[in-house]
Design a protein around this motif. Structure first.
Motif, PDB file in Angstrom:
ATOM      1  N   SER A  88       0.676  -1.207  -0.043  1.00  0.00           N
ATOM      2  CA  SER A  88       0.424   0.440   0.565  1.00  0.00           C
ATOM      3  C   SER A  88       0.767   0.918   0.208  1.00  0.00           C
ATOM      4  O   SER A  88       0.325   2.609  -0.407  1.00  0.00           O
ATOM      5  CB  SER A  88      -0.939   0.267   1.128  1.00  0.00           C
ATOM      6  OG  SER A  88      -0.168  -0.012   2.147  1.00  0.00           O
ATOM      7  N   THR A  95     -13.631  -0.420  -4.253  1.00  0.00           N
ATOM      8  CA  THR A  95     -13.088  -0.840  -5.280  1.00  0.00           C
ATOM      9  C   THR A  95     -12.067  -1.602  -5.197  1.00  0.00           C
ATOM     10  O   THR A  95     -11.955  -2.178  -6.275  1.00  0.00           O
ATOM     11  CB  THR A  95     -11.935   0.302  -5.298  1.00  0.00           C
ATOM     12  OG1 THR A  95     -11.448   0.754  -4.704  1.00  0.00           O
ATOM     13  CG2 THR A  95     -13.577   1.555  -5.926  1.00  0.00           C
ATOM     14  N   GLY A  96     -11.562  -2.123  -3.673  1.00  0.00           N
ATOM     15  CA  GLY A  96     -10.775  -3.008  -3.967  1.00  0.00           C
ATOM     16  C   GLY A  96     -10.969  -4.551  -3.755  1.00  0.00           C
ATOM     17  O   GLY A  96     -11.106  -5.296  -3.417  1.00  0.00           O
ATOM     18  N   GLY A 126      -6.942  -4.119  -6.148  1.00  0.00           N
ATOM     19  CA  GLY A 126      -6.642  -3.564  -4.770  1.00  0.00           C
ATOM     20  C   GLY A 126      -6.224  -2.025  -6.366  1.00  0.00           C
ATOM     21  O   GLY A 126      -5.795  -0.808  -5.306  1.00  0.00           O
ATOM     22  N   ALA A 185      -7.846   1.283  -0.528  1.00  0.00           N
ATOM     23  CA  ALA A 185      -7.789  -0.404  -1.254  1.00  0.00           C
ATOM     24  C   ALA A 185      -6.684  -1.597  -1.638  1.00  0.00           C
ATOM     25  O   ALA A 185      -7.134  -2.160  -2.090  1.00  0.00           O
ATOM     26  CB  ALA A 185      -7.838   0.737  -3.101  1.00  0.00           C
ATOM     27  N   ILE A 186      -6.123  -0.966  -1.244  1.00  0.00           N
ATOM     28  CA  ILE A 186      -4.818  -1.962  -1.253  1.00  0.00           C
ATOM     29  C   ILE A 186      -4.774  -2.709  -0.253  1.00  0.00           C
ATOM     30  O   ILE A 186      -4.739  -4.562  -0.216  1.00  0.00           O
ATOM     31  CB  ILE A 186      -3.398  -1.389  -1.372  1.00  0.00           C
ATOM     32  CG1 ILE A 186      -3.073  -0.251  -2.952  1.00  0.00           C
ATOM     33  CG2 ILE A 186      -2.254  -2.468  -1.583  1.00  0.00           C
ATOM     34  CD1 ILE A 186      -2.326  -0.125  -3.763  1.00  0.00           C
ATOM     35  N   THR A 225      -7.293  -3.353   1.338  1.00  0.00           N
ATOM     36  CA  THR A 225      -8.230  -4.167   1.003  1.00  0.00           C
ATOM     37  C   THR A 225      -8.178  -5.248   0.193  1.00  0.00           C
ATOM     38  O   THR A 225      -8.030  -6.270   0.536  1.00  0.00           O
ATOM     39  CB  THR A 225      -9.478  -3.049   0.699  1.00  0.00           C
ATOM     40  OG1 THR A 225     -10.478  -2.373   1.875  1.00  0.00           O
ATOM     41  CG2 THR A 225     -10.511  -4.445   0.319  1.00  0.00           C
ATOM     42  N   GLY A 226      -8.263  -4.946  -1.131  1.00  0.00           N
ATOM     43  CA  GLY A 226      -7.684  -5.823  -1.774  1.00  0.00           C
ATOM     44  C   GLY A 226      -6.203  -6.557  -2.558  1.00  0.00           C
ATOM     45  O   GLY A 226      -6.566  -7.422  -3.811  1.00  0.00           O
ATOM     46  N   GLY A 227      -5.486  -5.887  -1.883  1.00  0.00           N
ATOM     47  CA  GLY A 227      -4.033  -5.917  -2.659  1.00  0.00           C
ATOM     48  C   GLY A 227      -3.441  -7.671  -2.237  1.00  0.00           C
ATOM     49  O   GLY A 227      -2.151  -7.792  -2.935  1.00  0.00           O
ATOM     50  N   GLY A 228      -3.618  -7.899  -0.744  1.00  0.00           N
ATOM     51  CA  GLY A 228      -4.480  -7.304  -0.192  1.00  0.00           C
ATOM     52  C   GLY A 228      -4.817  -8.040   1.104  1.00  0.00           C
ATOM     53  O   GLY A 228      -4.133  -9.342   1.377  1.00  0.00           O
ATOM     54  N   SER A 246      -7.340 -12.763  -2.947  1.00  0.00           N
ATOM     55  CA  SER A 246      -6.221 -11.786  -2.884  1.00  0.00           C
ATOM     56  C   SER A 246      -4.750 -12.625  -1.626  1.00  0.00           C
ATOM     57  O   SER A 246      -3.788 -11.408  -2.198  1.00  0.00           O
ATOM     58  CB  SER A 246      -6.411 -10.345  -3.211  1.00  0.00           C
ATOM     59  OG  SER A 246      -6.836  -9.965  -2.458  1.00  0.00           O
TER      60      SER A 246
END
Length: 466
Positions: free
Chosen positions: A161, A377-378, A383, A416-417, A419-422, A428
């Motif tokens: 992130s 969006t994540g 992410g 975002a990152i 959450t989804g990066g993640g 993820s």
């Protein structure tokens, strides 16, 4: 102003149902498949196209996850070779002497993971570090779930992130916000410090509490300890201590060369992962040929089969839910065609955009809205796919507030990152979960409270920096 369609509402409904099911610790595969079917029916208008969409969405998810499945399978094959020949014991000895307690293991493993992830991104870092550091953590009393949480939060959370070295994420968000990359990097420093400190500290407190109460213990069936009928003949070819030391040195040297090559040729992300995966194959082959003598050729195949069996077993439950959430981004057009409105940015990004359009802007509301939009969006498990939208909204909000473009951009990027990066989306974080042989859904649940606590505190700090 963008208006949501029935496809958006169906997608939102099933997100809610999936989250509720996960909170109730129920399986979500059937919910995801029904969701894909209904979205396909609404998009194409026929039952047969909706049914075709289910299969195609699985294919799309499998293609997206194939690189991760492959690297995990190869690392597991190599790890089994290290385990059954006893080479892993020689490799972890130096680390075991330095790391003596579960607490030391949690923090040292995390810092190692974060440092390497800054330079090579978390997926190759997880493959590089997991095989060596997991046995160290287990040996000093840190459960595999603790190792996974440490690697995940420090690597896919803090390092990815912030992305201060490679700067892939800041470049995307800064371009969308119309500000220099360095402005986003500078603005992210205090936010990342707060986010990182709160998240890993809360996770450590929960981990320590669960160990003390007996809710977590050393798992005896981790990836490095699985037995297999196809590998029973290993015991017939014991290695001398001298041979083990030479092979252990070879493993460390080859991975050290990988790091040097990554630096020299600026290999990142998928290329770095591929280099490590190829090296893992070579290491496995060399060890098997030495250990199994005349039967090395046959046993090499057995190790590969065991690795791929593990990879498919771990990823099987993930594919349906990943297939559903990939519909929130570019997967929708690939599977169902261009049936969304022309100004649509994808189901997930559209939801975030509509939310932002319907919120009155003040520093407090603007910061929390950016944080929530970043989380939304994540949800596609990337992410990165939604951070351009976050950057654009940050620029828009800062005009209304009068300042804080860089701070809002950095905040949205972190949300975002993370959450989804993640750390919150199961597919993820599956690379770390698979290497540590823990349930990715359980790891995501364990991360939920620490990450949400970190995001709330970080958002409050961001408000004062606007």
């Amino acid at each position: 102003m963008f208006e949501l369609t029935s496809l958006h509402w169906i997608f939102t409904l099933f997100i809610v149902l999936i989250v509720i099911a996960m909170m109730m610790r129920r399986d979500t595969s059937i919910i995801c498949i029904i969701g894909i079917f209904l979205i396909g029916y609404m998009a194409k208008g026929t039952i047969n196209q909706a049914i075709i969409g289910i299969f195609n969405s699985f294919v799309y998810a499998l293609n997206e996850l194939s690189g991760t499945i492959l690297i995990i399978s190869l690392i597991v094959a190599m790890s089994k070779a290290l385990l059954y020949t006893g080479v892993n014991e020689i490799m972890v000895e130096p680390f075991a002497r330095a790391i003596r307690t579960p607490s030391m293991a949690y923090w040292i493993i995390g810092v190692f993971m974060m440092t390497i992830s800054w330079f090579f991104w978390p997926s190759p870092a997880a493959a590089l570090m997991g095989a060596v550091l997991l046995p160290v953590g287990l040996r000093v009393g840190l459960p595999a779930m603790g190792v996974a949480a440490s690697m995940n939060l420090f690597g896919h959370g803090i390092a990815l992130s912030s992305d201060w070295v490679i700067q892939g994420a800041p470049k995307l968000t800064s371009a969308a916000a119309g500000i220099p990359v360095q402005d986003v990097v500078n603005a992210s420093v205090p936010l990342i410090l707060v986010m990182g400190l709160v998240t890993v500290s809360v996770a450590y407190w929960i981990l320590k509490r669960d160990i003390e109460k007996g809710r977590l213990s050393i798992e005896k069936d981790t990836v490095l300890i699985h037995s297999s009928d196809s590998l029973d003949e290993v015991a017939a070819f014991p290695l001398a201590t001298r041979a083990k030391k030479w092979l252990a040195a070879m493993v460390l040297i080859l991975f050290g060369i990988d790091v040097a090559v990554m630096v020299s040729f600026n290999l990142r992300g998928g290329d770095a992962t591929a280099l490590i995966g190829g090296t893992a194959i070579l290491i496995m082959i060399i060890i098997v040929l030495v250990a199994h003598k005349g039967k090395g050729i046959e046993q090499a195949t057995n190790y590969l089969v065991e690795g791929f069996k593990f990879g498919i077993t771990v990823f099987g439950p993930v594919i349906p839910i990943a297939a559903f959430f990939y519909l929130g981004d570019s997967g929708f057009v690939t599977i169902f065609g261009k049936v969304l409105p022309l100004d649509s940015q994808g189901l997930v990004n559209d939801l975030g955009l509509v939310m932002a359009q319907n919120v009155s802007i003040s520093p407090v509301i603007g910061a929390f809205t950016i944080m929530i939009v970043g989380i939304i969006t994540g949800l596609d498990g990337s992410g990165f796919s939604g951070i351009s939208l976050v950057g654009s909204l940050a620029k828009l909000f800062s005009v209304s507030i009068g300042s804080g473009t860089a701070t809002l951009t950095a905040l949205g990027q972190i949300a975002a990152i993370f959450t989804g990066g993640g750390t919150l989306v199961p597919w993820s974080l599956i690379a770390v979960a698979a290497i540590c042989n823990v349930n990715p859904f359980e790891l995501a649940r364990r991360n939920l409270l620490p990450v949400m606590a970190g995001l709330i505190v970080t958002t409050v700090v961001a408000i004062f920096l606007l």
